[in-house]
Structures are given as C-alpha cells and as structure tokens.
Design a protein around this motif. Sequence first.
Motif, PDB file in Angstrom:
ATOM      1  N   HIS A  32     -11.347 -34.090 -47.469  1.00  0.00           N
ATOM      2  CA  HIS A  32     -10.545 -32.948 -47.039  1.00  0.00           C
ATOM      3  C   HIS A  32     -11.148 -31.619 -47.490  1.00  0.00           C
ATOM      4  O   HIS A  32     -11.979 -31.581 -48.377  1.00  0.00           O
ATOM      5  CB  HIS A  32      -9.099 -33.068 -47.563  1.00  0.00           C
ATOM      6  N   ARG A  33     -10.705 -30.567 -46.858  1.00  0.00           N
ATOM      7  CA  ARG A  33     -11.066 -29.183 -47.197  1.00  0.00           C
ATOM      8  C   ARG A  33      -9.779 -28.379 -47.344  1.00  0.00           C
ATOM      9  O   ARG A  33      -8.735 -28.780 -46.871  1.00  0.00           O
ATOM     10  CB  ARG A  33     -11.864 -28.525 -46.068  1.00  0.00           C
ATOM     11  N   HIS A  34      -9.905 -27.199 -47.937  1.00  0.00           N
ATOM     12  CA  HIS A  34      -8.802 -26.252 -48.040  1.00  0.00           C
ATOM     13  C   HIS A  34      -9.261 -24.923 -47.453  1.00  0.00           C
ATOM     14  O   HIS A  34     -10.441 -24.591 -47.515  1.00  0.00           O
ATOM     15  CB  HIS A  34      -8.427 -26.002 -49.510  1.00  0.00           C
ATOM     16  N   SER A  35      -8.343 -24.141 -46.929  1.00  0.00           N
ATOM     17  CA  SER A  35      -8.630 -22.761 -46.533  1.00  0.00           C
ATOM     18  C   SER A  35      -8.393 -21.863 -47.734  1.00  0.00           C
ATOM     19  O   SER A  35      -7.552 -22.164 -48.581  1.00  0.00           O
ATOM     20  CB  SER A  35      -7.696 -22.305 -45.407  1.00  0.00           C
ATOM     21  N   PHE A  36      -9.114 -20.752 -47.796  1.00  0.00           N
ATOM     22  CA  PHE A  36      -8.858 -19.759 -48.832  1.00  0.00           C
ATOM     23  C   PHE A  36      -8.949 -18.372 -48.214  1.00  0.00           C
ATOM     24  O   PHE A  36      -9.611 -18.179 -47.195  1.00  0.00           O
ATOM     25  CB  PHE A  36      -9.831 -19.905 -50.008  1.00  0.00           C
ATOM     26  N   GLY A  37      -8.274 -17.442 -48.802  1.00  0.00           N
ATOM     27  CA  GLY A  37      -8.305 -16.066 -48.338  1.00  0.00           C
ATOM     28  C   GLY A  37      -7.743 -15.145 -49.410  1.00  0.00           C
ATOM     29  O   GLY A  37      -6.699 -15.453 -49.991  1.00  0.00           O
ATOM     30  N   ASN A  38      -8.440 -14.082 -49.694  1.00  0.00           N
ATOM     31  CA  ASN A  38      -7.990 -13.140 -50.718  1.00  0.00           C
ATOM     32  C   ASN A  38      -8.735 -11.825 -50.543  1.00  0.00           C
ATOM     33  O   ASN A  38      -9.640 -11.716 -49.738  1.00  0.00           O
ATOM     34  CB  ASN A  38      -8.245 -13.703 -52.125  1.00  0.00           C
ATOM     35  N   LEU A  39      -8.321 -10.833 -51.311  1.00  0.00           N
ATOM     36  CA  LEU A  39      -9.030  -9.568 -51.403  1.00  0.00           C
ATOM     37  C   LEU A  39      -9.690  -9.508 -52.770  1.00  0.00           C
ATOM     38  O   LEU A  39      -9.185 -10.083 -53.729  1.00  0.00           O
ATOM     39  CB  LEU A  39      -8.072  -8.386 -51.263  1.00  0.00           C
ATOM     40  N   THR A  40     -10.798  -8.794 -52.860  1.00  0.00           N
ATOM     41  CA  THR A  40     -11.429  -8.612 -54.166  1.00  0.00           C
ATOM     42  C   THR A  40     -10.529  -7.754 -55.045  1.00  0.00           C
ATOM     43  O   THR A  40      -9.670  -7.023 -54.556  1.00  0.00           O
ATOM     44  CB  THR A  40     -12.814  -7.937 -54.029  1.00  0.00           C
ATOM     45  N   ASP A  41     -10.742  -7.855 -56.346  1.00  0.00           N
ATOM     46  CA  ASP A  41      -9.931  -7.119 -57.315  1.00  0.00           C
ATOM     47  C   ASP A  41     -10.742  -5.978 -57.922  1.00  0.00           C
ATOM     48  O   ASP A  41     -11.086  -5.044 -57.242  1.00  0.00           O
ATOM     49  CB  ASP A  41      -9.440  -8.064 -58.429  1.00  0.00           C
ATOM     50  N   LEU A  42     -11.089  -6.107 -59.194  1.00  0.00           N
ATOM     51  CA  LEU A  42     -11.737  -5.032 -59.940  1.00  0.00           C
ATOM     52  C   LEU A  42     -13.156  -4.732 -59.475  1.00  0.00           C
ATOM     53  O   LEU A  42     -13.903  -5.627 -59.096  1.00  0.00           O
ATOM     54  CB  LEU A  42     -11.792  -5.396 -61.429  1.00  0.00           C
ATOM     55  N   PHE A  43     -13.521  -3.476 -59.560  1.00  0.00           N
ATOM     56  CA  PHE A  43     -14.870  -2.982 -59.277  1.00  0.00           C
ATOM     57  C   PHE A  43     -15.613  -2.953 -60.610  1.00  0.00           C
ATOM     58  O   PHE A  43     -15.140  -2.355 -61.567  1.00  0.00           O
ATOM     59  CB  PHE A  43     -14.742  -1.569 -58.697  1.00  0.00           C
ATOM     60  N   ILE A  44     -16.774  -3.618 -60.693  1.00  0.00           N
ATOM     61  CA  ILE A  44     -17.537  -3.682 -61.942  1.00  0.00           C
ATOM     62  C   ILE A  44     -18.919  -3.083 -61.718  1.00  0.00           C
ATOM     63  O   ILE A  44     -19.782  -3.707 -61.091  1.00  0.00           O
ATOM     64  CB  ILE A  44     -17.680  -5.145 -62.425  1.00  0.00           C
ATOM     65  N   PRO A  45     -19.169  -1.845 -62.211  1.00  0.00           N
ATOM     66  CA  PRO A  45     -20.501  -1.245 -62.054  1.00  0.00           C
ATOM     67  C   PRO A  45     -21.545  -2.009 -62.870  1.00  0.00           C
ATOM     68  O   PRO A  45     -21.241  -2.516 -63.947  1.00  0.00           O
ATOM     69  CB  PRO A  45     -20.332   0.173 -62.605  1.00  0.00           C
ATOM     70  N   GLU A  46     -22.754  -2.085 -62.328  1.00  0.00           N
ATOM     71  CA  GLU A  46     -23.823  -2.802 -63.032  1.00  0.00           C
ATOM     72  C   GLU A  46     -25.182  -2.285 -62.574  1.00  0.00           C
ATOM     73  O   GLU A  46     -25.587  -2.540 -61.439  1.00  0.00           O
ATOM     74  CB  GLU A  46     -23.698  -4.306 -62.746  1.00  0.00           C
ATOM     75  N   ASP A  47     -25.874  -1.569 -63.425  1.00  0.00           N
ATOM     76  CA  ASP A  47     -27.235  -1.078 -63.159  1.00  0.00           C
ATOM     77  C   ASP A  47     -27.370  -0.371 -61.804  1.00  0.00           C
ATOM     78  O   ASP A  47     -28.277  -0.678 -61.026  1.00  0.00           O
ATOM     79  CB  ASP A  47     -28.242  -2.231 -63.238  1.00  0.00           C
ATOM     80  N   GLY A  48     -26.467   0.540 -61.507  1.00  0.00           N
ATOM     81  CA  GLY A  48     -26.542   1.287 -60.257  1.00  0.00           C
ATOM     82  C   GLY A  48     -26.005   0.538 -59.060  1.00  0.00           C
ATOM     83  O   GLY A  48     -25.987   1.056 -57.948  1.00  0.00           O
ATOM     84  N   ARG A  49     -25.587  -0.684 -59.257  1.00  0.00           N
ATOM     85  CA  ARG A  49     -24.967  -1.485 -58.192  1.00  0.00           C
ATOM     86  C   ARG A  49     -23.583  -1.887 -58.686  1.00  0.00           C
ATOM     87  O   ARG A  49     -23.083  -1.335 -59.652  1.00  0.00           O
ATOM     88  CB  ARG A  49     -25.847  -2.704 -57.867  1.00  0.00           C
ATOM     89  N   HIS A  50     -22.958  -2.858 -58.057  1.00  0.00           N
ATOM     90  CA  HIS A  50     -21.641  -3.293 -58.526  1.00  0.00           C
ATOM     91  C   HIS A  50     -21.316  -4.687 -58.005  1.00  0.00           C
ATOM     92  O   HIS A  50     -21.975  -5.203 -57.114  1.00  0.00           O
ATOM     93  CB  HIS A  50     -20.551  -2.306 -58.090  1.00  0.00           C
ATOM     94  N   ARG A  51     -20.295  -5.264 -58.598  1.00  0.00           N
ATOM     95  CA  ARG A  51     -19.710  -6.526 -58.136  1.00  0.00           C
ATOM     96  C   ARG A  51     -18.202  -6.412 -58.276  1.00  0.00           C
ATOM     97  O   ARG A  51     -17.706  -5.419 -58.774  1.00  0.00           O
ATOM     98  CB  ARG A  51     -20.291  -7.732 -58.880  1.00  0.00           C
ATOM     99  N   HIS A  52     -17.467  -7.425 -57.841  1.00  0.00           N
ATOM    100  CA  HIS A  52     -16.010  -7.423 -57.924  1.00  0.00           C
ATOM    101  C   HIS A  52     -15.514  -8.738 -58.508  1.00  0.00           C
ATOM    102  O   HIS A  52     -16.166  -9.771 -58.345  1.00  0.00           O
ATOM    103  CB  HIS A  52     -15.376  -7.297 -56.529  1.00  0.00           C
ATOM    104  N   THR A  53     -14.365  -8.705 -59.139  1.00  0.00           N
ATOM    105  CA  THR A  53     -13.684  -9.942 -59.512  1.00  0.00           C
ATOM    106  C   THR A  53     -12.798 -10.353 -58.332  1.00  0.00           C
ATOM    107  O   THR A  53     -12.495  -9.546 -57.449  1.00  0.00           O
ATOM    108  CB  THR A  53     -12.801  -9.756 -60.764  1.00  0.00           C
TER     109      THR A  53
END
Length: 129
Positions: A32-53
């Motif tokens: 089986h599989r599951h569906s997932f869906g969400n929005l990103t949370d926090l903005f994390i700056p890193e060396d002139g770029r960024h990622r999100h939680t």
Amino acid sequence: MAMAKIRQGSGNGGPVQFRHRMEGLTSLVDGHRHSFGNLTDLFIPEDGRHRHTFRGITTTADGHRHSYSGRTGLNIGTGPNHFHRFRIQTNVADGHRHIISGRTTGLIRLGVMVGHRLIIEKVVRQRVK
C-alpha cells in the motif's frame, strides 16, 4: 434550503507569508501507499541559500497512517519560481515506514487574516437545486 455565499474584503490582516506546497504518494510498502500534502513551515537561511522545515500526517491506508517531519534541501533557483527537493522516512506505524520524496511547488503567497479583522462585505443567498 438556501446557502450563503460569503465574499471577503481585504481587511487590515496580519503579515503575508510565502511557503511551498508539498504533495504526492509515499513509497509502496506492504502492498500500500499513502497520500501526503502539506505546506512548508520555517524558513532556515544557510550560506546565502535556504531550506524549510515541514511536517504532516499521511492519509489512512490499510487501517493506519503515518506522521512525518523533516527539512527540505537547499533552494534550487532563485525568486518566486525556486523550489526544493525533499526525501525523508515517515514515522513507524503498523510496524513499517514509507519514504516521502519529491519537489516542492514554487512559492505560494498566503495572506493571514486575523479573525476579528475579517470583513464580510456581502452575503448572497442562493437556492440549491
């Protein structure tokens, strides 16, 4: 029976937020599989770029669901069309995990409305056929 259609005005709401949408299907495990869906949370700056939680809960399949949380990869591209890749494992449920992977959408703009500042301009009644 009549339904009310509410039109919202542009009140003096809270700050505008920019996030990414994440959605898809988990890896196939135990048939089986599951569906997932969400929005990103926090903005994390890193060396002139960024990622999100991010975090969420999958849909129910085979009588169970999984929670998940993690961080996206660093941004790919710049400006409103940039995106992030992600690959994590869900938490264990029913004795197993699934992999969630993919890429986010480009930026989406969320206007945050504070409840007491919501302006209802007009209520229109319509008949349901």
